[in-house]
Scaffold this motif. Sequence first.
Motif, PDB file in Angstrom:
ATOM      1  N   ILE A 247       0.879  -1.162   0.000  1.00  0.00           N
ATOM      2  CA  ILE A 247       0.000   0.000   0.000  1.00  0.00           C
ATOM      3  C   ILE A 247       0.919   1.215   0.000  1.00  0.00           C
ATOM      4  N   ARG A 248       0.741   2.079  -0.970  1.00  0.00           N
ATOM      5  CA  ARG A 248       1.545   3.303  -0.988  1.00  0.00           C
ATOM      6  C   ARG A 248       0.788   4.391  -0.233  1.00  0.00           C
ATOM      7  N   PHE A 249       1.473   5.026   0.704  1.00  0.00           N
ATOM      8  CA  PHE A 249       0.872   5.994   1.621  1.00  0.00           C
ATOM      9  C   PHE A 249       1.547   7.345   1.422  1.00  0.00           C
ATOM     10  N   TYR A 250       0.924   8.194   0.601  1.00  0.00           N
ATOM     11  CA  TYR A 250       1.419   9.549   0.425  1.00  0.00           C
ATOM     12  C   TYR A 250       0.886  10.408   1.567  1.00  0.00           C
ATOM     13  N   MET A 251       1.785  11.143   2.215  1.00  0.00           N
ATOM     14  CA  MET A 251       1.371  11.928   3.374  1.00  0.00           C
ATOM     15  C   MET A 251       2.304  13.110   3.576  1.00  0.00           C
ATOM     16  N   ASP A 252       1.768  14.115   4.258  1.00  0.00           N
ATOM     17  CA  ASP A 252       2.527  15.307   4.613  1.00  0.00           C
ATOM     18  C   ASP A 252       2.590  15.365   6.129  1.00  0.00           C
ATOM     19  N   PHE A 253       3.765  15.593   6.691  1.00  0.00           N
ATOM     20  CA  PHE A 253       3.886  15.646   8.146  1.00  0.00           C
ATOM     21  C   PHE A 253       3.161  16.846   8.750  1.00  0.00           C
ATOM     22  N   ALA A 254       2.686  17.773   7.916  1.00  0.00           N
ATOM     23  CA  ALA A 254       1.882  18.892   8.401  1.00  0.00           C
ATOM     24  C   ALA A 254       0.389  18.640   8.212  1.00  0.00           C
ATOM     25  N   SER A 255       0.010  17.422   7.849  1.00  0.00           N
ATOM     26  CA  SER A 255      -1.393  17.089   7.603  1.00  0.00           C
ATOM     27  C   SER A 255      -1.995  16.358   8.808  1.00  0.00           C
ATOM     28  N   PRO A 256      -2.957  16.971   9.498  1.00  0.00           N
ATOM     29  CA  PRO A 256      -3.572  16.256  10.624  1.00  0.00           C
ATOM     30  C   PRO A 256      -4.281  14.985  10.189  1.00  0.00           C
TER      31      PRO A 256
END
Length: 200
Positions: A5-14
């Motif tokens: 599973i590819r998990f795109y995320m931003d560390f500033a995203s709650p």
Amino acid sequence: MSSPIRFYMDFASPYAYFASRAIEAVGAEFGRPVEWRPILMWAVLKAHGIAAPMDVPVKRSYLLADMERSAAFHGLDYRHPVKLPMSAHLAARLHHAVAAEDPATAGLLAHALFEAFFRDHRDVADMETLVAIGASVGLSRETVVEGATGTAGRALLEAAVAEAIGAGVVGSPYFIVDGEGLFGADRLPQVRWLLSGGRA
């Protein structure tokens, strides 16, 4: 091995914070590794010509209330961050640099970064804060500074952002499951459904 599973995320995203442990649990449930892809959501949205959600006053007002509610729904401790929106480029570069050498430590680091920012009210855009967070998972000051500011972390983050743009990522978190994209922490039930053969 089953495809990840590819998990795109931003560390500033709650919302990525709300989904982060849950997607790992779903991956473990179905024997699918989860590939973390830290990105800069503002850069991806800019490339797509999409306005940042917090730039629209009525949407910002809604989201601030929804963040509190969503944290409670997911059973997570939450304090509104020291600043939001924020560019988490130093944290993202650091994670990419660590993941390239030590994926297990990168996993610990990811959760420590999220919890520092969204639970403990710490500024993950501050280098000394990053050094302290890194130390909590066994990283030296030198490793943290080089990861956050050096050429390797910078290049890996730039590549991840370009990859996200090419993949059609439109928000954080964004999951790719067997080639299908799903946006939002509220899509976790659909991730589970797809992995259970929901399309069959």
